[in-house]
Design an enzyme around this catalytic site. Structure first.
Site, PDB file in Angstrom:
ATOM      1  N   ASN A   1       0.830  -1.205   0.000  1.00 42.26           N
ATOM      2  CA  ASN A   1       0.000   0.000   0.000  1.00 42.26           C
ATOM      3  C   ASN A   1       0.866   1.256   0.000  1.00 42.26           C
ATOM      4  O   ASN A   1       0.482   2.274   0.579  1.00 42.26           O
ATOM      5  CB  ASN A   1      -0.928  -0.005   1.232  1.00 42.26           C
ATOM      6  CG  ASN A   1      -2.054   1.002   1.104  1.00 42.26           C
ATOM      7  OD1 ASN A   1      -2.617   1.172   0.024  1.00 42.26           O
ATOM      8  ND2 ASN A   1      -2.382   1.684   2.186  1.00 42.26           N
TER       9      ASN A   1
ATOM     10  N   ALA B   1       3.056  -1.945  10.094  1.00 41.68           N
ATOM     11  CA  ALA B   1       2.624  -2.734   8.931  1.00 41.68           C
ATOM     12  C   ALA B   1       1.282  -3.405   9.178  1.00 41.68           C
ATOM     13  O   ALA B   1       1.064  -4.037  10.214  1.00 41.68           O
ATOM     14  CB  ALA B   1       3.675  -3.788   8.589  1.00 41.68           C
TER      15      ALA B   1
ATOM     16  N   SER C   1      -5.587   1.945  17.487  1.00 37.88           N
ATOM     17  CA  SER C   1      -6.532   2.902  16.915  1.00 37.88           C
ATOM     18  C   SER C   1      -7.643   3.211  17.916  1.00 37.88           C
ATOM     19  O   SER C   1      -8.025   2.347  18.718  1.00 37.88           O
ATOM     20  CB  SER C   1      -7.143   2.267  15.662  1.00 37.88           C
ATOM     21  OG  SER C   1      -8.267   2.994  15.238  1.00 37.88           O
TER      22      SER C   1
ATOM     23  N   TYR D   1     -11.335  -4.923  10.751  1.00 36.68           N
ATOM     24  CA  TYR D   1     -10.140  -4.091  10.965  1.00 36.68           C
ATOM     25  C   TYR D   1     -10.020  -3.721  12.451  1.00 36.68           C
ATOM     26  O   TYR D   1      -8.977  -3.924  13.073  1.00 36.68           O
ATOM     27  CB  TYR D   1     -10.204  -2.812  10.117  1.00 36.68           C
ATOM     28  CG  TYR D   1      -9.169  -1.810  10.537  1.00 36.68           C
ATOM     29  CD1 TYR D   1      -7.832  -2.005  10.211  1.00 36.68           C
ATOM     30  CD2 TYR D   1      -9.509  -0.700  11.317  1.00 36.68           C
ATOM     31  CE1 TYR D   1      -6.863  -1.111  10.642  1.00 36.68           C
ATOM     32  CE2 TYR D   1      -8.550   0.192  11.747  1.00 36.68           C
ATOM     33  CZ  TYR D   1      -7.221  -0.010  11.411  1.00 36.68           C
ATOM     34  OH  TYR D   1      -6.267   0.867  11.857  1.00 36.68           O
TER      35      TYR D   1
ATOM     36  N   LYS E   1      -7.197  -4.921  15.483  1.00 38.32           N
ATOM     37  CA  LYS E   1      -6.401  -4.043  16.357  1.00 38.32           C
ATOM     38  C   LYS E   1      -6.643  -4.416  17.822  1.00 38.32           C
ATOM     39  O   LYS E   1      -5.721  -4.468  18.630  1.00 38.32           O
ATOM     40  CB  LYS E   1      -6.764  -2.568  16.122  1.00 38.32           C
ATOM     41  CG  LYS E   1      -6.309  -2.026  14.800  1.00 38.32           C
ATOM     42  CD  LYS E   1      -4.801  -1.899  14.749  1.00 38.32           C
ATOM     43  CE  LYS E   1      -4.299  -1.559  13.357  1.00 38.32           C
ATOM     44  NZ  LYS E   1      -2.837  -1.626  13.228  1.00 38.32           N
TER      45      LYS E   1
ATOM     46  N   LEU F   1     -11.619  11.268   4.893  1.00 37.89           N
ATOM     47  CA  LEU F   1     -12.117  12.601   4.551  1.00 37.89           C
ATOM     48  C   LEU F   1     -11.058  13.506   3.910  1.00 37.89           C
ATOM     49  O   LEU F   1     -11.298  14.087   2.849  1.00 37.89           O
ATOM     50  CB  LEU F   1     -12.685  13.265   5.817  1.00 37.89           C
ATOM     51  CG  LEU F   1     -13.243  14.670   5.652  1.00 37.89           C
ATOM     52  CD1 LEU F   1     -14.416  14.671   4.680  1.00 37.89           C
ATOM     53  CD2 LEU F   1     -13.662  15.247   7.009  1.00 37.89           C
TER      54      LEU F   1
ATOM     55  N   PHE G   1     -21.158  12.613   4.506  1.00 38.42           N
ATOM     56  CA  PHE G   1     -21.980  11.481   4.917  1.00 38.42           C
ATOM     57  C   PHE G   1     -22.797  11.811   6.168  1.00 38.42           C
ATOM     58  O   PHE G   1     -22.370  11.529   7.281  1.00 38.42           O
ATOM     59  CB  PHE G   1     -21.105  10.256   5.179  1.00 38.42           C
ATOM     60  CG  PHE G   1     -20.308   9.793   3.972  1.00 38.42           C
ATOM     61  CD1 PHE G   1     -20.876   9.777   2.701  1.00 38.42           C
ATOM     62  CD2 PHE G   1     -19.001   9.353   4.118  1.00 38.42           C
ATOM     63  CE1 PHE G   1     -20.154   9.343   1.595  1.00 38.42           C
ATOM     64  CE2 PHE G   1     -18.274   8.910   3.015  1.00 38.42           C
ATOM     65  CZ  PHE G   1     -18.850   8.912   1.757  1.00 38.42           C
TER      66      PHE G   1
ATOM     67  N   GLY H   1     -21.866   2.460   9.842  1.00 39.13           N
ATOM     68  CA  GLY H   1     -20.786   2.224  10.801  1.00 39.13           C
ATOM     69  C   GLY H   1     -20.178   3.475  11.409  1.00 39.13           C
ATOM     70  O   GLY H   1     -19.405   3.387  12.362  1.00 39.13           O
TER      71      GLY H   1
END
Ligand code: NAD
Ligand code: WQD
Length: 345
Positions: free
Chosen positions: A37, A83, A126, A151, A155, A202, A220, A296
């Site tokens: 990525n 990573a 996160s 995801y 975490k 965003l 949104f 979400g």
């Protein structure tokens, strides 16, 4: 304190900025990145900024042999572990890929650290680990979990693994850094965020509208229970976030156990406020359309960042204006990101 740090995912958005901060603080950096990525150009740019070399290994953190080679060839003192895969929506489509890269990858890394006696780890966690029920502002003592996508769950799982590993091995010390919403770019305009395809987040979306790559921003939801109806988030400058990693490394030097730290400004900003701040900083109008809510999304969350201030001596210094000006400098100087020179995009 040892000065050589392995940075996994160092070619990525936050990793590349952290490399600059590490080198400015006198650390030497070794990078492993698969470039799944990112682009190696980011590493060349980091070296142009700092004037210092980076040793780069292209490969996957799940490659035990490569990790063994890296730890054998370099006297690594600590690891900063960026990573992993990070697209929230994609994680629901490809959960196994996400658990493989984020959870299995962290396990392989941890095993290699153990085998080579590397005892300090900074992990990219996160704010998403607080889940959907937590009251704001988020404070580290809140229960985590109730994550709403693979995801976020990955975490959360790695946090649990690292806590257990640190509890079993008093020599291991771990900082779990819970980032809020990183934005902005290095003030040189040489490195920044370069998402593949249509941006999910965003600021990259706004920047691509401003530079003419996309027609308009969809906001949104404007019917949230917030002052202007749009969601509130705690946006922080990626350069501040990068410095937070240096502070965490310094803090780890004489600690044991695993500790979580929120890295945010402690303030919530709405989507509309971001659009206005970006327009002001860039002088460019950002056309937008009010659209339905995105599944979400939570209405509002921001950090209680007092633990990082007290224990790490870290605060976010850069304000909204700087975040927007630096985002625009990066995007306008690099309308195609790392662009045609990127080999893996
Ligand atoms: P990024 O995608 O720009 O960087 C991640 C890097 O890791 C990329 O260079 C990618 O090529 C590499 N990578 C991915 N899987 C790999 C693997 N298995 N082996 C080797 N390299 C691999 O993302 P970022 O925004 O810089 O995020 C860095 C970390 O911070 C991630 O773990 C992410 O989940 C976490 N995080 C990001 C945000 C955010 O908003 N950007 C917020 C909270 C947490
Ligand atoms: C911010 C706000 C959107 C795009 C995500 C992850 C989180 C963390 C950071 C890794 C929201 C609105 C967005 C657009 C919009 N990553 N928005 N139009 O969702 O807070 O957090 O990135 O850990 O886990 O979930 O960030 O930048 O996607 O959205 O109106 O085109 O902007 O609804 O209110 P988010 P974001």
């Amino acid at each position: 304190m040892g000065r050589r740090v392995l940075v996994t995912g160092g070619a990525g958005y936050i990793g590349s900025h952290t490399l600059v901060a590490l080198q400015e603080a006198g650390f030497e950096a070794v990078v492993i990145d698969s470039l799944c990525n990112s682009s190696e150009v980011a590493l060349q740019r980091v070296q142009a900024i700092s004037g210092k070399p980076i040793r780069f290994y292209r490969g996957d953190i799940r490659n035990r042999k490569l990790l063994g080679q890296i730890f054998t060839e370099n006297a690594i003192h600590a690891v900063i572990h960026f990573a992993g895969l990070k697209a929230v929506g994609e994680s629901s489509q490809k959960p196994i890929d996400y658990y493989q890269s984020n959870v299995s990858g962290s396990l392989v890394l941890l095993e290699a650290m153990q085998a080579f006696g590397v005892k300090q780890l900074v992990f990219s966690s996160s704010a998403t680990v607080y889940g959907s029920e937590a009251p704001v502002p988020y404070v580290e003592t809140l229960q985590t979990g109730r994550t709403s996508n693979p995801y976020g769950t990955s975490k959360w799982m790695v946090e649990q693994v690292l806590r257990d590993a640190a509890a079993a091995n008093p020599e291991l010390s771990v900082a779990l850094l819970r980032y809020f919403n990183p934005v902005g770019a290095h003030p040189s305009g040489l490195i920044g965020e370069d998402p593949q395809g249509i941006p999910n987040n965003l600021l990259p979306y706004i920047a691509q509208v401003a530079v003419g790559k996309r027609n308009e921003l969809s906001i949104f939801g404007d019917d949230y229970p917030t002052p202007d109806g749009t969601c509130l988030r705690d946006y922080l400058h990626v350069v501040d976030l990068a410095i937070g990693h240096v502070r965490a490394l310094e803090w780890l030097a004489d600690k044991s156990g695993a500790e979580a730290f929120n890295l945010g400004t402690g303030r919530g900003t709405s989507v509309l406020e971001i659009v206005r701040a970006f327009e002001q900083a860039s002088g460019v109008t950002v056309p937008y359309r009010l659209s339905p809510r995105r599944a979400g999304d939570l209405p509002a969350f921001w950090a209680d960042a007092s633990k990082a201030k007290c224990e790490l001596g870290w605060v976010a210094n850069l304000g909204l204006e700087q975040m927007m000006a630096d985002t625009w400098r990066w995007q306008s100087k690099n309308p195609h990101g790392y662009g045609a020179v990127a080999t893996n995009k």
